[in-house]
Design a protein around this motif. Structure first.
Motif, PDB file in Angstrom:
ATOM      1  N   ALA A 156       9.061  -4.179  11.743  1.00 15.99           N
ATOM      2  CA  ALA A 156       8.983  -5.297  10.890  1.00 15.99           C
ATOM      3  C   ALA A 156       7.549  -5.025  10.138  1.00 15.99           C
ATOM      4  CB  ALA A 156       9.148  -6.563  10.870  1.00 15.99           C
ATOM      5  N   VAL A 157       6.402  -5.350  10.768  1.00 15.65           N
ATOM      6  CA  VAL A 157       4.983  -4.908  10.264  1.00 15.65           C
ATOM      7  C   VAL A 157       4.861  -4.066   9.856  1.00 15.65           C
ATOM      8  CG1 VAL A 157       4.644  -7.189  11.551  1.00 15.65           C
ATOM      9  CG2 VAL A 157       4.002  -5.030  12.550  1.00 15.65           C
ATOM     10  N   ASN A 158       5.228  -2.953  10.494  1.00 14.28           N
ATOM     11  CA  ASN A 158       5.055  -1.450   9.928  1.00 14.28           C
ATOM     12  C   ASN A 158       5.587  -1.098   8.637  1.00 14.28           C
ATOM     13  OD1 ASN A 158       3.464  -0.782  12.143  1.00 14.28           O
ATOM     14  ND2 ASN A 158       5.085   0.288  13.139  1.00 14.28           N
ATOM     15  N   THR A 159       6.686  -1.665   8.556  1.00 15.57           N
ATOM     16  CA  THR A 159       7.240  -1.471   7.023  1.00 15.57           C
ATOM     17  C   THR A 159       6.657  -2.339   5.995  1.00 15.57           C
ATOM     18  OG1 THR A 159       9.795  -1.391   8.240  1.00 15.57           O
ATOM     19  CG2 THR A 159       9.671  -2.012   5.908  1.00 15.57           C
ATOM     20  N   MET A 160       6.172  -3.222   6.295  1.00 14.17           N
ATOM     21  CA  MET A 160       5.490  -4.237   5.400  1.00 14.17           C
ATOM     22  C   MET A 160       4.242  -3.418   5.222  1.00 14.17           C
ATOM     23  SD  MET A 160       6.037  -8.223   6.719  1.00 14.17           S
ATOM     24  CE  MET A 160       7.769  -8.799   6.966  1.00 14.17           C
ATOM     25  N   ALA A 161       3.584  -2.881   5.847  1.00 14.09           N
ATOM     26  CA  ALA A 161       2.017  -2.093   5.842  1.00 14.09           C
ATOM     27  C   ALA A 161       2.571  -0.869   5.010  1.00 14.09           C
ATOM     28  CB  ALA A 161       1.521  -1.953   7.119  1.00 14.09           C
ATOM     29  N   GLU A 162       3.584  -0.216   5.073  1.00 10.96           N
ATOM     30  CA  GLU A 162       3.787   1.147   4.405  1.00 10.96           C
ATOM     31  C   GLU A 162       3.841   0.330   2.876  1.00 10.96           C
ATOM     32  OE1 GLU A 162       3.919   4.143   5.077  1.00 10.96           O
ATOM     33  OE2 GLU A 162       4.137   4.195   7.254  1.00 10.96           O
ATOM     34  N   ARG A 163       4.905  -0.749   2.582  1.00  7.30           N
ATOM     35  CA  ARG A 163       5.196  -0.954   1.422  1.00  7.30           C
ATOM     36  C   ARG A 163       3.899  -1.282   0.538  1.00  7.30           C
ATOM     37  NH1 ARG A 163       5.095  -2.367  -2.920  1.00  7.30           N
ATOM     38  NH2 ARG A 163       6.301  -3.570  -4.063  1.00  7.30           N
ATOM     39  N   LEU A 164       3.051  -2.209   1.246  1.00  4.39           N
ATOM     40  CA  LEU A 164       1.787  -2.751   0.653  1.00  4.39           C
ATOM     41  C   LEU A 164       0.747  -1.858   0.341  1.00  4.39           C
ATOM     42  CD1 LEU A 164       0.661  -5.483  -0.240  1.00  4.39           C
ATOM     43  CD2 LEU A 164      -0.231  -5.847   2.143  1.00  4.39           C
ATOM     44  N   ALA A 165       0.615  -0.748   1.000  1.00  4.12           N
ATOM     45  CA  ALA A 165      -0.291   0.303   1.068  1.00  4.12           C
ATOM     46  C   ALA A 165      -0.803   0.801  -0.482  1.00  4.12           C
ATOM     47  CB  ALA A 165      -0.250   1.433   1.976  1.00  4.12           C
TER      48      ALA A 165
END
Length: 423
Positions: free
Chosen positions: A189-198
């Motif tokens: 979940a947090v990895n997906t968010m980080a990828e999307r936000l970068a």
């Protein structure tokens, strides 16, 4: 015969049977070894092939049940998966000695995880930090949109931190997004968010984002457990004081602390593994937390109470879950969780921390009294006897003989077995 090579194109597309055959041919395995690799386990080949790449077999780890644990007033039986002798017994014995004084009391800071986004090539890092912080509301919307199910379950984005990290090649701007992952460990979940936000962070600051990944130093997911052992229950004041001295040694010497904390992780990792959780993530977080003051220290603390009893406490990050990953698809992990019956990931973490404290008590008491080898080697002797070829009742008798001879090794076990059978 062609030269052996490990260069095998498309190995992952082969059937499990063909992979085993190729590996066996490459290694020159005998029929018994080939049969063992193909032997059924408590997960089928289809599931194993789904879980990892290039699957050929499984390796069974014994699972025992630690008894006598009372955690926050609830009696629990705790499954533990480990190959090391005396671990399960130590937890049960330690828990028994504090059961009448209330067992284990726990607390937890929450179920939040951190994902990091690394930003490079920023000419004005202080300004970039403020620009990112000003976008917190927008960042929350971006992150929560990545996992609406998590949000519906009460989790989701909780906060933002931006750190300036000085390195030999310049200052990096590192954004932490803080996410409540509820009953999931939360890596995906947090990895997906980080990828999307970068990409947004790069656009807002003019920098270049590189790594986007969770941190296993889950210091917003810290669990604590404490318990009291009466001086009478543990053998008196001399034993109590020796155990406190053993703790002081570990807390002030990293060479001792490494083994001290390894013993704690014997218990913790066994429950983490049995419940299908990520042992490597938990271990990395625990050891990083032990070094948070700038030197590596004990994960536990031990002291004498005003009444003269021994009080122990443990504090460490524990990122474990009840949903997702192997927890969800491994049938044995699901069955073992059914024994433990944790109502939430937080409750599971509280039990695991209690096991770690119990394990530490058992190890320190053994070291401070008879020495670690007496109990450990007694159990290990049975493994040695089995390895030497003993079967049935022979195992116990051969173990007894090599313990009495103070020669706990396979050669001595072989002689003892030959003598026994010669009788």
């Amino acid at each position: 015969m062609s030269e052996k090579t490990s260069r095998i194109s498309g190995f992952h597309t082969w059937s499990v049977e063909d992979r085993i055959a190729r590996v066996a041919d490459f290694a020159g395995l005998g029929e018994g070894e080939r049969t063992q690799l193909a032997a059924p386990s408590n997960i089928g080949a289809e599931l194993g092939d789904h879980m990892i790449e290039n699957f050929i077999t499984t390796i069974a780890i014994p699972v025992g049940v630690a008894t006598n644990l009372k955690v926050d007033g609830r009696d629990v039986l705790v499954p533990m998966a480990t190959e090391e002798s005396s671990v399960v017994a130590a937890v049960g014995n330690s828990a028994r000695q504090c059961y009448e004084s209330g067992g284990f009391t726990t607390s937890m800071s929450g179920t939040e995880m951190i994902a990091q986004i690394q930003l490079l090539d920023v000419p004005d890092p202080h300004r970039a930090r403020l620009v990112i912080l000003e976008r917190q509301a927008e960042i929350a919307e971006i992150c929560n949109a990545c996992d609406p199910v998590l949000v519906r379950l009460g989790g989701g984005f909780r906060g933002l931190e931006v750190r300036l990290v000085d390195t030999p090649t310049g200052t990096m701007v590192v954004t932490h997004i803080i996410v409540d992952t509820r009953d999931a460990m939360g890596a995906n979940a947090v990895n997906t968010m980080a990828e999307r936000l970068a990409p947004d962070i790069a656009r807002w600051t003019g920098g270049t984002t590189l790594l986007r990944i969770l941190s296993n130093l889950a210091d917003r997911r810290v669990v604590r457990a404490r318990a009291t052992w009466t001086a009478e229950a543990i053998g008196g004041e001399k034993v109590r004081d020796a155990m406190v001295a053993a703790y002081q040694f570990a807390d002030n010497d990293p060479y001792r602390a490494a083994t001290h904390n390894k013993g704690i992780m014997n218990g913790i990792s066994a429950v983490v593994l049995a419940t299908g959780n990520d042992t490597r993530a938990v271990e990395a977080g625990a050891h990083a937390y032990a070094a948070r003051t700038g030197r590596y220290r004990s994960l536990t603390t031990w002291e004498v109470t005003a009444e003269g009893h021994l009080a122990g406490a443990i504090e460490l990050p524990l990122a474990v879950g009840l949903v997702g990953g192997a927890v969800k698809i491994h049938p044995t992990a699901r069955a073992l969780l059914a024994i433990l019956k944790p109502g939430s990931a937080e409750e599971l973490a509280r039990v695991i921390a209690s096991v770690g404290l119990a394990q530490n008590f058992g190890a320190m008491k053994a070291l401070a009294t008879d020495g670690i080898q007496k109990g450990h080697m007694s159990l290990h002797a049975h493994n040695i006897a089995f390895a030497a070829g003993a079967v049935g009742e022979e195992v116990g008798e051969v173990a007894r003989r090599i313990i009495a001879a103070k020669a706990i090794n396979e050669e001595a076990a072989g002689r003892a077995l030959a003598d026994l059978r010669g009788q």
